[in-house]
Design an enzyme around this catalytic site. Structure first.
Site, PDB file in Angstrom:
ATOM      1  N   ASP A  87       0.983  -1.161   0.094  1.00 15.66           N
ATOM      2  CA  ASP A  87      -0.061  -0.021   0.105  1.00 15.66           C
ATOM      3  C   ASP A  87       0.831   1.384  -0.013  1.00 15.66           C
ATOM      4  O   ASP A  87       0.436   2.426  -0.058  1.00 15.66           O
ATOM      5  CB  ASP A  87      -1.016   0.153   1.032  1.00 15.66           C
ATOM      6  CG  ASP A  87      -0.232  -0.124   2.469  1.00 15.66           C
ATOM      7  OD1 ASP A  87       0.846  -0.253   2.519  1.00 15.66           O
ATOM      8  OD2 ASP A  87      -1.100  -0.136   3.438  1.00 15.66           O
ATOM      9  N   SER A  88       2.120   0.930   0.162  1.00 12.76           N
ATOM     10  CA  SER A  88       3.112   2.121  -0.044  1.00 12.76           C
ATOM     11  C   SER A  88       2.854   2.790  -1.696  1.00 12.76           C
ATOM     12  O   SER A  88       3.540   3.928  -1.660  1.00 12.76           O
ATOM     13  CB  SER A  88       4.524   1.564  -0.064  1.00 12.76           C
ATOM     14  OG  SER A  88       4.738   0.504  -0.839  1.00 12.76           O
ATOM     15  N   ASP A 100      -1.057  -6.054  -0.523  1.00 16.64           N
ATOM     16  CA  ASP A 100      -1.383  -5.724   1.025  1.00 16.64           C
ATOM     17  C   ASP A 100      -2.899  -5.442   0.881  1.00 16.64           C
ATOM     18  O   ASP A 100      -3.478  -5.001  -0.080  1.00 16.64           O
ATOM     19  CB  ASP A 100      -0.863  -4.126   1.045  1.00 16.64           C
ATOM     20  CG  ASP A 100       0.330  -4.248   2.113  1.00 16.64           C
ATOM     21  OD1 ASP A 100       0.768  -5.131   2.619  1.00 16.64           O
ATOM     22  OD2 ASP A 100       1.053  -3.112   1.800  1.00 16.64           O
ATOM     23  N   LYS A 141      -1.218  -9.593   2.667  1.00 17.07           N
ATOM     24  CA  LYS A 141      -0.444  -9.010   3.933  1.00 17.07           C
ATOM     25  C   LYS A 141      -1.378  -8.240   4.682  1.00 17.07           C
ATOM     26  O   LYS A 141      -2.040  -7.435   4.303  1.00 17.07           O
ATOM     27  CB  LYS A 141       0.779  -8.247   3.546  1.00 17.07           C
ATOM     28  CG  LYS A 141       1.787  -7.802   4.807  1.00 17.07           C
ATOM     29  CD  LYS A 141       3.006  -7.198   4.461  1.00 17.07           C
ATOM     30  CE  LYS A 141       3.013  -5.938   3.954  1.00 17.07           C
ATOM     31  NZ  LYS A 141       2.444  -5.011   4.683  1.00 17.07           N
ATOM     32  N   GLU A 181      -1.376  -5.837   8.705  1.00 13.37           N
ATOM     33  CA  GLU A 181      -0.633  -5.123   9.521  1.00 13.37           C
ATOM     34  C   GLU A 181      -1.186  -5.879  10.782  1.00 13.37           C
ATOM     35  O   GLU A 181      -2.279  -5.875  11.028  1.00 13.37           O
ATOM     36  CB  GLU A 181      -0.663  -3.572   9.612  1.00 13.37           C
ATOM     37  CG  GLU A 181       0.191  -3.134   8.512  1.00 13.37           C
ATOM     38  CD  GLU A 181       0.194  -1.398   8.574  1.00 13.37           C
ATOM     39  OE1 GLU A 181      -0.238  -1.026   9.628  1.00 13.37           O
ATOM     40  OE2 GLU A 181       0.643  -0.971   7.537  1.00 13.37           O
ATOM     41  N   GLU A 225       9.290  -4.393  10.764  1.00 10.67           N
ATOM     42  CA  GLU A 225       9.551  -2.943  10.424  1.00 10.67           C
ATOM     43  C   GLU A 225       9.994  -1.877  11.433  1.00 10.67           C
ATOM     44  O   GLU A 225       9.274  -1.701  12.414  1.00 10.67           O
ATOM     45  CB  GLU A 225       8.569  -2.247   9.350  1.00 10.67           C
ATOM     46  CG  GLU A 225       8.903  -0.909   9.005  1.00 10.67           C
ATOM     47  CD  GLU A 225       7.919  -0.385   7.946  1.00 10.67           C
ATOM     48  OE1 GLU A 225       8.150   1.065   7.535  1.00 10.67           O
ATOM     49  OE2 GLU A 225       7.064  -0.986   7.666  1.00 10.67           O
TER      50      GLU A 225
END
Length: 273
Positions: A49-50, A88, A118, A120, A187
């Protein structure tokens, strides 16, 4: 003519089996041409999502939508052949219930053809991970600095400087592994925390701003290619793509202005048959 050798894609179980072995190479991609270039060199390509920040110009990842992730996931799948492609799940697409998470994750996998998603991984995540895995969706988790939670965490800052936070990061990694994640991204933590998390779980840890002692590494590709002046401390610039593009654009502009481009080699001539 001999048949072309088919190389199967990397799978989530094969990534898990690399725990403690050869380091796992991961990078991000958001389009087909980049994915095609990275595919040969990466075990895992993350459609992160970057993309919201490095492609769409957003200031955080919070504004990224599920439709955006699916569109970029489709492009990366078209460009890659052998790497495991992970997409993501963006902010708001999985947190409120396991049913919502499954609906989002299954849509991503069905519409992109990717091999995993993925999420979080806060304290809420273990139930979600287990629910998804039991229903056939491989999950990679993400602990430590979690960009989707930057408004709660106070910005993009390294995590784990207080003991209780350090313990929470390791505990979240353990919970994610026990819930069925095939790997976990760690991270923005200290070397000590990253290595403690790596020893505490039986799945690979993928470091980003963590430790060379993790089981693999990932970077945001435009960052490591040098497309931006400012990057996080943990990024090493392996190229100067910004300078290369600027130089090419400057040369192009000059040649357009002096009419040396297009030249004879770049134009067509009318011919009579």
């Amino acid at each position: 003519m001999s048949a072309q050798t088919h190389i199967p894609r990397m799978t989530a179980p094969k990534i898990t089996a690399r725990k403690g072995g050869e380091p796992i190479v991961c990078l991000t991609a958001y389009d087909a041409p980049t994915a095609a270039i990275l595919d040969e060199h990466c075990d895992l390509i993350l459609v992160g999502d970057s993309v919201g920040m490095v492609v769409h110009g957003l200031t955080t990842t919070v504004g990224v939508t599920l439709d955006m992730m699916i569109m970029h996931g489709q492009a990366v799948m078209r460009g890659s052949n052998t790497a495991l492609v992970v997409v993501d799940l963006p902010f708001g697409s999985y947190e409120d219930s396991v049913e919502t998470a499954f609906k989002s994750a299954s849509r991503v996998m069905m519409e992109t053809g990717c091999q995993a998603v993925k999420i979080e991984s806060g304290s809420y995540a273990a139930e979600t991970i287990s629910y998804l895995v039991e229903r056939g969706i491989p999950v990679m988790s993400h602990v430590g600095l979690r960009p989707q939670s930057m408004n709660v965490l106070g910005g993009f800052r390294a995590r784990g400087r207080k003991q209780e936070v350090a313990d929470e990061i390791v505990e979240n990694a353990i919970a994610a592994a026990e819930a069925g994640s095939f790997a976990v991204v760690v991270e923005g933590t200290s070397v000590e925390i990253a290595e403690k998390a790596t020893k505490a779980v039986d799945i690979p840890t993928i470091g980003i701003g963590a430790s060379a002692g993790c089981d693999g590494q990932i970077l945001v590709t435009p960052d490591m290619l040098g497309q931006f002046d400012r990057v996080p401390k943990f990024v090493k610039k392996f190229a100067d793509m910004k300078g290369l593009i600027e130089g090419a654009a400057k040369d192009y502009a000059a040649q357009v202005k002096d009419r040396s481009f297009p030249g004879e080699a770049n134009t067509y001539k009318f011919t009579k048959k």
